[in-house]
Design an enzyme around this catalytic site. Sequence first.
Site, PDB file in Angstrom:
ATOM      1  N   GLU A 153       0.839  -1.206   0.000  1.00 23.95           N
ATOM      2  CA  GLU A 153       0.000   0.000   0.000  1.00 23.95           C
ATOM      3  C   GLU A 153       0.871   1.252   0.000  1.00 23.95           C
ATOM      4  O   GLU A 153       1.516   1.560   0.998  1.00 23.95           O
ATOM      5  CB  GLU A 153      -0.903   0.005   1.245  1.00 23.95           C
ATOM      6  CG  GLU A 153      -1.785   1.237   1.300  1.00 23.95           C
ATOM      7  CD  GLU A 153      -2.582   1.351   2.588  1.00 23.95           C
ATOM      8  OE1 GLU A 153      -2.205   0.734   3.598  1.00 23.95           O
ATOM      9  OE2 GLU A 153      -3.586   2.084   2.577  1.00 23.95           O
ATOM     10  N   GLU A 247     -11.353   3.006   5.383  1.00 18.28           N
ATOM     11  CA  GLU A 247     -10.359   3.219   6.444  1.00 18.28           C
ATOM     12  C   GLU A 247     -10.430   4.701   6.765  1.00 18.28           C
ATOM     13  O   GLU A 247      -9.787   5.529   6.121  1.00 18.28           O
ATOM     14  CB  GLU A 247      -8.965   2.830   5.951  1.00 18.28           C
ATOM     15  CG  GLU A 247      -7.924   2.939   7.047  1.00 18.28           C
ATOM     16  CD  GLU A 247      -6.515   2.865   6.505  1.00 18.28           C
ATOM     17  OE1 GLU A 247      -5.696   2.154   7.096  1.00 18.28           O
ATOM     18  OE2 GLU A 247      -6.215   3.520   5.493  1.00 18.28           O
TER      19      GLU A 247
HETATM   20  C1  LER Z   1      -1.819   4.520   6.602  1.00 20.56           C
HETATM   21  O1  LER Z   1      -2.068   5.831   6.286  1.00 20.56           O
HETATM   22  C2  LER Z   1      -2.711   3.602   5.875  1.00 20.56           C
HETATM   23  O2  LER Z   1      -3.386   3.967   4.948  1.00 20.56           O
HETATM   24  C3  LER Z   1      -2.723   2.234   6.324  1.00 20.56           C
HETATM   25  O3  LER Z   1      -3.685   1.515   5.641  1.00 20.56           O
HETATM   26  C4  LER Z   1      -1.373   1.593   6.124  1.00 20.56           C
HETATM   27  O4  LER Z   1      -0.632   1.504   7.266  1.00 20.56           O
HETATM   28 MN    MN Z   2      -4.856   2.728   3.926  1.00 23.04          MN
END
Ligand code: LER
Ligand code: MN
Length: 280
Positions: A153, A247
């Site tokens: 990611e 998220e």
């Molecule tokens: C951090 O900003 C993030 O997007 C998480 O999913 C990865 O640590």
């Molecule tokens: Mn993320």
Amino acid sequence: MKLGLAVSTADALPSAFVVFRDELGRAVERSAALGYNGVELALLDAGQVDTPRLKERLRATGLDVPCISSGQVFAADRLYFTHPDAAVRQAAVQRIVGMIRLAAEFGAKVNTGRVRGVIHEGEAAAVAVERCLECLRACADVAEPLGVELIVEPVNRYEVNFVNNCAEGLELIHRCGRKCVRLMPDVFHMNIEDNSFRQSFEAGAPYISYVHVADSNRLAPGWGHLDFREIFSVLEDIGYDGWVTAEILPKPDPEAAAAQAARFLLPLIEEYSRRMATAR
Ligand code: LER
Ligand code: MN
């Protein structure tokens, strides 16, 4: 396409970007009640999960665990793949290996976002890349036979200075050269780092295995200025039919944030699925 929500344990630090901090079984129930199809577990250590109890809650609600995310390994315990000390790198790998074994129990993927680490001051980027690749390959050696994907990611420059955009993520994946290592775009980071959503999604299409969403301010989609209709139409054009997981920050409060993300994203996903079905 399925909708996930990133959650964590009750004691998770603010550096975990999740809405619900709760006993994981309860987080599953609260997510199910809002219409989510699954929960992503943001963990510090695989040992935080009571597997039989969680499986029982998943069976009862019909939810899945599509992904285990590892940002807290970096943010809370400062273990990461580019660390100059080989013992710290090894400890980071061991944490991720534990998560890979746990992920195999749930048919989940494991994310490597911030745990990749940073380019240290005074060191060349190439040094960081080599350390990271060695760790990624050690993790892939465990993940591949278990059928678990390791998803890279890209994370924006204000959190780490290493692999910030999707092109850099793809380059790392190509250099790693392992089938189980794939790409995980997060539209929050892409909005800061990538030239264009379309360009990055199209270039990464064969490698994209999972997607994170948040609005421009990391609040629930619909509460910032990202154009999610455009993002979903690009996902449709590349034929992405996997998980889209929110998220997001727990603001103004966890319940309101989780409810807004579901209220906003479920109709988009439904529309998308209808169009995909008629296109077949
Ligand atoms: C951090 O900003 C993030 O997007 C998480 O999913 C990865 O640590
Ligand atoms: Mn993320």
